[in-house]
Scaffold this motif. Structure first.
Motif, PDB file in Angstrom:
ATOM      1  N   VAL A 107       0.657  -1.541   0.375  1.00 32.23           N
ATOM      2  CA  VAL A 107      -0.188   0.531   0.046  1.00 32.23           C
ATOM      3  C   VAL A 107       0.306   1.089   0.153  1.00 32.23           C
ATOM      4  N   ASP A 108       2.420   0.889   0.540  1.00 29.52           N
ATOM      5  CA  ASP A 108       2.898   1.930  -0.118  1.00 29.52           C
ATOM      6  C   ASP A 108       3.380   3.306   1.135  1.00 29.52           C
ATOM      7  N   VAL A 109       3.551   1.881   2.272  1.00 23.76           N
ATOM      8  CA  VAL A 109       2.908   3.007   3.089  1.00 23.76           C
ATOM      9  C   VAL A 109       4.329   2.708   4.128  1.00 23.76           C
ATOM     10  N   PRO A 110       5.651   3.694   4.562  1.00 23.70           N
ATOM     11  CA  PRO A 110       6.347   2.989   5.564  1.00 23.70           C
ATOM     12  C   PRO A 110       6.064   2.558   6.826  1.00 23.70           C
ATOM     13  N   VAL A 111       6.934   1.324   7.031  1.00 24.63           N
ATOM     14  CA  VAL A 111       6.583   0.618   8.446  1.00 24.63           C
ATOM     15  C   VAL A 111       7.944   0.564   9.289  1.00 24.63           C
ATOM     16  N   PHE A 112       7.834   0.729  10.285  1.00 25.06           N
ATOM     17  CA  PHE A 112       8.743   0.967  11.217  1.00 25.06           C
ATOM     18  C   PHE A 112       9.243  -0.404  12.533  1.00 25.06           C
ATOM     19  N   SER A 113      10.266  -0.483  12.046  1.00 24.10           N
ATOM     20  CA  SER A 113      10.385  -2.123  13.194  1.00 24.10           C
ATOM     21  C   SER A 113      11.572  -2.030  13.335  1.00 24.10           C
ATOM     22  N   ILE A 114      12.341  -2.166  14.559  1.00 26.31           N
ATOM     23  CA  ILE A 114      13.311  -2.238  15.233  1.00 26.31           C
ATOM     24  C   ILE A 114      13.682  -3.948  15.109  1.00 26.31           C
ATOM     25  N   PRO A 115      14.661  -4.143  14.124  1.00 27.43           N
ATOM     26  CA  PRO A 115      14.985  -6.266  14.185  1.00 27.43           C
ATOM     27  C   PRO A 115      15.571  -6.749  15.246  1.00 27.43           C
ATOM     28  N   GLY A 116      15.189  -7.666  15.978  1.00 33.12           N
ATOM     29  CA  GLY A 116      15.452  -8.365  17.198  1.00 33.12           C
ATOM     30  C   GLY A 116      14.970  -7.528  18.205  1.00 33.12           C
ATOM     31  N   SER A 117      14.598  -6.559  18.431  1.00 29.26           N
ATOM     32  CA  SER A 117      14.243  -5.854  19.630  1.00 29.26           C
ATOM     33  C   SER A 117      13.047  -6.355  20.655  1.00 29.26           C
ATOM     34  N   GLN A 118      12.475  -6.861  21.929  1.00 30.97           N
ATOM     35  CA  GLN A 118      11.180  -7.298  22.345  1.00 30.97           C
ATOM     36  C   GLN A 118      10.924  -6.361  23.374  1.00 30.97           C
ATOM     37  N   ASP A 119      11.396  -5.037  23.090  1.00 23.95           N
ATOM     38  CA  ASP A 119      10.783  -3.846  23.498  1.00 23.95           C
ATOM     39  C   ASP A 119      10.056  -3.012  23.360  1.00 23.95           C
ATOM     40  N   VAL A 120       8.554  -3.385  23.214  1.00 16.08           N
ATOM     41  CA  VAL A 120       7.620  -2.016  22.294  1.00 16.08           C
ATOM     42  C   VAL A 120       7.751  -1.070  22.776  1.00 16.08           C
ATOM     43  N   VAL A 121       7.862  -0.973  24.676  1.00 19.98           N
ATOM     44  CA  VAL A 121       8.004   0.834  24.282  1.00 19.98           C
ATOM     45  C   VAL A 121       9.187   1.216  23.869  1.00 19.98           C
ATOM     46  N   GLU A 122      10.392   1.148  23.159  1.00 18.24           N
ATOM     47  CA  GLU A 122      11.113   1.285  23.113  1.00 18.24           C
ATOM     48  C   GLU A 122      10.815   1.536  20.940  1.00 18.24           C
ATOM     49  N   ILE A 123      10.483   0.357  21.248  1.00 17.49           N
ATOM     50  CA  ILE A 123       9.925   0.823  19.383  1.00 17.49           C
ATOM     51  C   ILE A 123       9.080   1.322  19.272  1.00 17.49           C
ATOM     52  N   GLY A 124       8.231   1.757  19.947  1.00 19.69           N
ATOM     53  CA  GLY A 124       7.104   3.053  20.335  1.00 19.69           C
ATOM     54  C   GLY A 124       8.088   4.318  20.422  1.00 19.69           C
ATOM     55  N   ARG A 125       8.714   4.249  20.824  1.00 23.45           N
ATOM     56  CA  ARG A 125       9.531   5.457  21.961  1.00 23.45           C
ATOM     57  C   ARG A 125      10.226   6.207  19.982  1.00 23.45           C
ATOM     58  N   GLN A 126      11.098   5.029  19.515  1.00 23.83           N
ATOM     59  CA  GLN A 126      11.707   5.268  18.020  1.00 23.83           C
ATOM     60  C   GLN A 126      10.922   6.003  17.235  1.00 23.83           C
ATOM     61  N   ALA A 127       9.905   4.842  17.071  1.00 21.59           N
ATOM     62  CA  ALA A 127       8.644   5.315  15.902  1.00 21.59           C
ATOM     63  C   ALA A 127       8.118   7.126  15.860  1.00 21.59           C
ATOM     64  N   MET A 128       7.892   7.033  17.518  1.00 18.23           N
ATOM     65  CA  MET A 128       7.322   8.166  17.545  1.00 18.23           C
ATOM     66  C   MET A 128       8.176   9.515  16.993  1.00 18.23           C
ATOM     67  N   ASP A 129       9.873   9.345  17.511  1.00 17.69           N
ATOM     68  CA  ASP A 129      11.313   9.517  16.587  1.00 17.69           C
ATOM     69  C   ASP A 129      10.818  10.212  14.847  1.00 17.69           C
ATOM     70  N   PHE A 130      10.872   8.973  14.209  1.00 16.21           N
ATOM     71  CA  PHE A 130      10.780   8.593  13.247  1.00 16.21           C
ATOM     72  C   PHE A 130       9.806   9.198  12.920  1.00 16.21           C
ATOM     73  N   ALA A 131       8.065   8.998  13.143  1.00 12.51           N
ATOM     74  CA  ALA A 131       7.491  10.089  12.483  1.00 12.51           C
ATOM     75  C   ALA A 131       7.472  11.480  12.427  1.00 12.51           C
ATOM     76  N   ARG A 132       8.546  12.199  13.531  1.00 14.59           N
ATOM     77  CA  ARG A 132       8.697  13.884  13.913  1.00 14.59           C
ATOM     78  C   ARG A 132       9.550  13.806  12.326  1.00 14.59           C
ATOM     79  N   ARG A 133      10.139  12.887  12.125  1.00 15.44           N
ATOM     80  CA  ARG A 133      11.661  13.680  11.288  1.00 15.44           C
ATOM     81  C   ARG A 133      11.197  12.831  10.027  1.00 15.44           C
TER      82      ARG A 133
END
Lengths: 308, 476
Positions: free
Chosen positions: B155-181
């Motif tokens: 659907v041509d939408v960017p997907v954010f992920s952190i390979p290997g990470s099990q920490d969803v809050v950390e994924i959430g934090r970085q995803a929000m940074d990504f969204a800002r950028r």
């Protein structure tokens, strides 16, 4: 091992198959009423349906109870609990068997079901169980439709050290099966597990695709598939009956795997499916752990239902 | 009966009722019981059914029904109103302002269809001028992240992920940074399927929620779920809090369903309906339409709306012309083709048939599938004709038929069959169009024109006979 057994029993009686509450409900009802009459049976019907037992099978159980001479002789409604035990046990006794993965070699198992019931996970768990027993297992990734389904099976293959036959996403699933069953590894395998794409039983094209897969398997390897397992989600309601009916018509289902039994779902539809199609329940998934796929034990199962 | 769906069951009930001149207390009790059984059979939750039945009974036994002229219809209305109440009044709307970073959290049991749905949702809002992104928070299921990446790519939408990470809050934090950028204003979180009684995983979900503070939290629920649907929905709602429910796999044959009673138990609306495996098969959920559909009144509203979309004004004028032609019995293959393409624009035959009252049960999926193939073949044959032939079907003689058969890759006999069918149809149509009822329905006026029309056709017949006589004379 004894502890393991206990673990399963307690899991069964605590979470699995909530008609245990059905029994409690019936007992409660028996306490309220002084005799078994039409109202009592009507009320019981509702209780059974509430456990997802299914309308048709519920009526059968009620009929069983209605016809039994004890129902009319005894004035104590508690007799109903005993009669229910008999009725359900009778349903589970017919043609009950275990999943043996043999004696044919290779033993080909085709796994089918609607979307999201847990086919790939079930295959992964079975592969682990079999490799732990020292068997050679080959996995065929015939789910070429869902995004990353092949990768998901690939991860299980890595974990268990099984061989994996795969083709790019979008390939014809029947040809993947052909390649898998004719490859060199197939000759040495004890068990071949075939993963198919989830498909709603109402999609005629997809059911035709499944029939083609089945035909190709039969042609390449006469006698195969030795087992066609339908994976049913325990949280599914009456629709499980439709699923079983149509999948059975398409590819002749030989056994059922019930997944996600560790939730709060009453899963009573298992009684209905067992009753209507006479297909044995072979495995039960009671947890996310790789070892949480258990053999289905009807005796234990019905006992657990009626344990106080 | 064992496999009939809710609509069929309810239709059966009402058929019985319609046979009665007056509803008596006794036969209402029977029907109420049948309605109750039908609802249970369709997986509507036990408690919801009890409540529903109690309400229906109360109203049905009241004066309004006994005094009404047509008790059967009155009862249908009561059942319909009550059903609609359970399904929940209005269609939901969203407030996702463009200038804000909107966050949507998706949760649900395993296999309910969260990953597919998240891609559908991102596509849905991308088409509505938002800039969505997807966040892969399913850190448990093998290849789940891979799956989200693939559907996100489709659907041509960017997907954010952190390979290997099990920490969803950390994924959430970085995803929000990504969204800002990346200047994204809609962030959709796809989470792992989990059981509502799995405390560890529920806590994980709560931690993620507290960090990302979602604008909306949606529960994705399988439309085929049985009695347990309310338990899981209630648990997710009380522990994490949900704003709405998305029903998945609604394209199967389990369309009544306990999932509908989720609304009743949680008080949260069902917002979206997922109706297919393709990533654009997502619709807003319409409780009123669902109530009609369940009642076997057909999804008339949907039918009307789709029909409206398919007809533009020009076509409306064409339809008017066609009506007149039909009345004169001048229906030809061009009209036939035009009609077929109009129907085709409304969706597949099976989708349309399911919307039409009384037809939903009459044809099996297999019949419809065959019918669709048949339609395509007919279309091919007509398309292989020249415009002249289409307008004058009587031109179709041996060599022309042979050419058409080659063009449409069918047998000549199939063309003959079609012509035969077409002729009977034409006859029936002009007969039908000239009944007083049809005239009324098509705005053609009252029955007085009936005689005029027949006179017209008589005149035409006379004219035709005269022509034939003339032709014969010429040959001589």
């Amino acid at each position: 091992m004894a502890e393991e057994k206990n673990g399963l029993l307690s899991k069964l009686s605590q979470k699995l198959f909530k008609p245990k509450t059905v029994v409690r409900e019936v007992r409660r009802l028996a306490g309220l009423k002084s005799k078994v009459d039409a109202d009592f049976l009507d009320e019981m019907e509702d209780i059974l349906i509430h456990g997802d037992v299914g309308v048709e099978t519920t009526q059968k159980i009620i009929e069983f109870i209605r016809k039994d001479p004890r129902t009319h002789k005894e004035t104590d409604p508690h007799i109903i609990v005993d009669l229910m035990y008999d009725a359900m046990f009778e349903i589970f006794q017919q043609d009950e068997r275990k999943l043996a993965f043999g004696p044919q070699k290779p033993y080909v198992v085709l796994v089918v079901g609607v979307n999201g019931t847990g086919k790939t996970t079930t295959i992964g768990k079975m592969a682990l169980e079999l490799t732990n027993q020292g068997k050679e297992v080959l996995l065929i990734a015939a789910d070429t439709f869902r995004a990353a389904a092949v990768e998901q099976l690939g991860i299980w293959a890595n974990r268990t050290g099984c061989g994996l036959v795969m083709r790019p996403e979008g390939s014809d699933p029947a040809s993947v099966c052909y390649d898998g069953l004719t490859c060199a590894d197939a000759k040495y395998a004890d068990v071949i597990l075939i993963d198919t794409a989830g498909r709603l039983h109402t999609k005629i094209d997809l059911m035709e695709e499944l029939k083609k897969i089945d035909r190709v398997i039969k042609k390449v390897m006469p006698g195969a598939p030795h087992e066609t397992l339908l994976v049913l989600d325990a949280t599914t309601g009456q629709n499980a009956i439709n699923q079983a009916k149509i999948f059975n018509e398409a590819v002749n289902v030989t056994g059922i795997v019930m997944t996600k039994y560790d939730g709060t779902a009453k899963g009573g539809i298992i009684v209905a499916v067992r009753d209507i199609f006479k297909i044995p329940i072979l495995k039960v998934g009671v947890g996310e752990g790789a070892e949480d796929l258990r053999d289905f034990e009807p005796q234990e199962f019905v006992d657990a239902l009626f344990a106080e | 009966m064992a496999f009939s769906n809710l609509t069929d069951r309810l239709q059966g009930t009402f058929k019985k009722l319609r046979g009665e001149a007056q509803i008596t207390e006794d036969n209402i009790k029977d029907s109420v019981r049948e309605v109750k059984r039908a609802l249970l059979e369709a997986d509507v939750n036990f408690n919801v059914v009890r409540e529903f039945v109690a309400k229906t009974q109360e109203k049905a036994l009241g004066e309004e029904v006994l005094l009404s002229v047509r008790p059967g219809e009155q009862f249908v209305k009561i059942v319909h109103d009550n059903l609609q109440e359970i399904l929940g009044g209005e269609t939901a709307t969203f407030d996702l302002p463009e200038e804000r970073r909107n966050v949507i959290l998706l949760l649900g049991l395993q296999g309910s269809g969260k990953t597919t749905f998240s891609a559908k949702l991102s596509k849905y809002w991308k088409e509505r001028e938002l800039r969505p992104m997807l966040v892969a928070c399913d850190v448990y299921r093998p290849a789940a992240i891979e799956q989200l990446k693939v559907v996100g790519g489709q659907v041509d939408v960017p997907v954010f992920s952190i390979p290997g990470s099990q920490d969803v809050v950390e994924i959430g934090r970085q995803a929000m940074d990504f969204a800002r950028r990346e200047n994204r204003n809609l962030i959709i979180f796809d989470t792992a399927g989990r059981l509502h009684i799995d405390e560890v995983k529920m806590d994980e979900l709560i931690a993620l929620r507290d960090f990302i503070k979602p604008s909306y939290t949606f529960l994705v629920a399988d439309a085929m779920t049985g009695q347990d649907a309310v338990n899981s929905a209630e648990a997710f709602n009380s522990q994490v809090g949900i704003d709405g429910v998305c029903l998945s796999k609604l394209d199967g044959d389990a369309r009544g369903g306990a999932a509908l009673s989720i609304k009743n138990v949680t008080g949260k609306p069902i917002v979206f309906a997922s109706t297919g495996e393709k990533l654009d098969e997502l619709e807003l959920f319409h409780p009123d339409r669902m109530a009609s559909r369940i009642l076997g009144m057909g999804d008339v509203l949907t039918l009307v709306e789709t029909a409206q979309k398919a007809f533009d004004e020009k076509q409306a004028a064409d339809a008017m012309k066609m009506k007149n032609r039909l009345m004169r019995g001048e229906f030809d293959f061009e009209d036939f083709l035009q009609q077929m393409s109009m129907i085709g624009r409304m969706g597949s035959l099976s989708k349309i048939m399911k919307m039409i009252p009384g037809l939903s049960g009459a044809l099996s999926d297999e019949d419809l599938h065959q019918g669709e193939g048949e339609l395509k073949r007919v279309k091919r044959i007509i398309n292989s004709m020249t415009p002249k032939e289409r307008r004058n079907p009587q031109l179709l003689a041996g060599s022309r038929k042979l050419r058409i058969a080659k063009g449409a890759s069918v047998e000549v006999s199939e063309i003959n069959d079609l012509i035969k069918q077409f002729n009977t149809m034409r006859k029936q149509m002009s007969m039908m169009m000239n009944t007083p009822q049809a005239k009324e329905a098509f705005g053609g006026g009252g029955g007085s024109k009936f005689t005029k029309a027949t006179k017209e056709s008589r005149d035409r017949k006379k004219k035709k006979k005269k022509q034939q006589r003339d032709q014969r004379k010429k040959r001589k």
